[in-house]
Scaffold this motif. Structure first.
Motif, PDB file in Angstrom:
ATOM      1  N   LEU A  61       0.860  -1.185   0.000  1.00  0.00           N
ATOM      2  CA  LEU A  61       0.000   0.000   0.000  1.00  0.00           C
ATOM      3  C   LEU A  61       0.886   1.221   0.000  1.00  0.00           C
ATOM      4  N   ILE A  62       0.538   2.221  -0.791  1.00  0.00           N
ATOM      5  CA  ILE A  62       1.173   3.539  -0.725  1.00  0.00           C
ATOM      6  C   ILE A  62       0.233   4.475   0.018  1.00  0.00           C
ATOM      7  N   VAL A  63       0.767   5.208   0.988  1.00  0.00           N
ATOM      8  CA  VAL A  63       0.043   6.336   1.578  1.00  0.00           C
ATOM      9  C   VAL A  63       0.728   7.590   1.055  1.00  0.00           C
ATOM     10  N   SER A  64      -0.034   8.448   0.414  1.00  0.00           N
ATOM     11  CA  SER A  64       0.547   9.615  -0.247  1.00  0.00           C
ATOM     12  C   SER A  64       1.138  10.589   0.754  1.00  0.00           C
ATOM     13  N   GLU A  65       1.888  11.527   0.237  1.00  0.00           N
ATOM     14  CA  GLU A  65       2.303  12.679   1.034  1.00  0.00           C
ATOM     15  C   GLU A  65       1.070  13.398   1.572  1.00  0.00           C
ATOM     16  N   GLY A  66       1.260  14.239   2.567  1.00  0.00           N
ATOM     17  CA  GLY A  66       0.142  14.978   3.133  1.00  0.00           C
ATOM     18  C   GLY A  66      -0.497  15.906   2.105  1.00  0.00           C
TER      19      GLY A  66
END
Length: 370
Positions: A61-66
């Motif tokens: 899973l990728i969690v994007s930058e804020g």
């Protein structure tokens, strides 16, 4: 190229599949959110960002930058947003590129709160926070460092607006093709400011007791879950993290109250950054029935060994890895092949606008072929 031979040929637990709210992840390695500042000054993602995230699509899973949910939530001018249709259109090729490469990506929604500054906002407005407590350290702008300003204490109407902005941003994220969203309630941002001792001096329903300190995050999480479905929502917390002058003398009561309220919602995951002063993973893991993502990188460099230990010791179901993903775009492949993780080169280019230090780290197979 250095090869790390797994002990006794035992496969890495990081490479086993996992279920995330009905979606099968091919591995347990999560790319943690990292600020990179490659959007334009209107918060519109640029084409280079599609290449950056697609290079790292082998993560479970990728969690994007804020991503800012509103002008009021901006921390930097070149931070991407999800509050205009131009921004949604800019994110669409990014998520499409990740999906074309076989990946999954959640958008991290991040409201700066008192970390903002008029020079870092499109509208030049004053930042808002739970209480009028300013930072003391200088802030970064495109023109250099600048003194912080006094944030405006939020009214109950401001609180409602911030919650509505997060829900709207979550809906926009799904329109842009994201698989879900993560609420950034960690690392000194607005929700964390409500949870903390020194930034929340309120004596109304949003401050005072542990339950009151947790109330904003609870209401925010409920609203976002209502907007897009709880199974598409993650929540990130970092109890006791002193980043940006946050103080939490005794985090346990507040975070136990928070989990008691949000655990029944059935969120996709809880993302917890551990702390040596308050072992959040050990204290909160038994209080969370769903998927838990563990992170230790705020306080010590994440290694293959430390990540595997979190899984083997059952302290987490998934492990988020931050900075190593900058210099190792193919991190899961390196784990599978026993290839040593490449070190980060030019740290001065983490927050600039071009490709250097961003998309120019080669995959291991490219190094071998070269």
């Amino acid at each position: 190229m250095d090869i790390d031979t797994p002990a006794h040929g035992v496969p890495s637990p990081l490479l086993t599949s996992a279920d995330l709210a009905g979606t099968e992840l091919p591995n347990r390695i999560v790319m943690a959110p990292m600020t990179r500042l490659r959007a334009d000054t209107s918060g519109v993602p640029q084409p280079i960002m599609a290449q950056y995230y697609a290079q790292r699509a082998s993560a479970g899973l990728i969690v994007s930058e804020g991503i800012s949910p509103s002008v009021r939530g901006q921390q930097y001018l070149t931070e991407p947003g999800l509050f205009s249709e131009e921004q949604v259109a800019g994110w669409t090729p990014v998520t499409a590129a990740v999906h074309a490469a076989g990946g999954r990506i959640f958008a991290q929604i991040m409201h700066a709160g008192r970390n903002g500054h008029p020079d870092n906002r499109i509208d030049g407005g004053q930042p808002e926070a739970p209480s009028a407590v300013p930072l003391t350290r200088p802030l970064h702008t495109l023109d250099g460092k600048i003194d912080p300003v006094m944030p405006r204490a939020m009214t109950t109407a401001d609180i409602r607006a911030a919650i509505d902005d997060h829900a709207a941003a979550a809906r926009a994220a799904l329109r842009a093709g994201f698989d879900g969203v993560e609420i950034h309630s960690a690392n000194s941002y607005l929700p964390h400011q409500f949870l903390a001792d020194n930034t929340n001096l309120r004596d109304d329903a949003y401050g005072g007791s542990p339950t009151a300190h947790a109330r904003f995050v609870v209401e925010l999480t409920e609203a976002v879950a209502d907007a897009v479905g709880a199974d598409r929502v993650g929540l990130r917390i970092a109890p006791g993290n002193p980043e940006n002058e946050i103080t939490e003398a005794d985090p346990a009561p507040v975070y136990r109250a928070l989990l008691s309220a949000v655990d029944p919602l059935g969120l996709a995951y809880l993302h917890v950054t551990d702390n040596p002063d308050y072992p959040a993973l050990d204290d909160l893991r038994p209080r969370w029935r769903g998927t838990l993502i563990g992170n230790t990188g705020e306080h010590e460099a994440t290694t293959r060994e430390s990540a595997e230990r979190l899984i083997r010791d059952r302290r987490a179901d998934l492990v988020s890895v931050g900075r190593p993903f900058i210099s190792n775009p193919d991190l899961p492949e390196r784990v599978a092949a026993g290839i040593a993780w490449a070190p980060i080169r030019e740290k001065n280019f983490h927050y600039t606008s071009g490709p250097r230090g961003y998309i120019d780290y080669p995959a291991a197979r490219e190094v071998v072929a070269g």
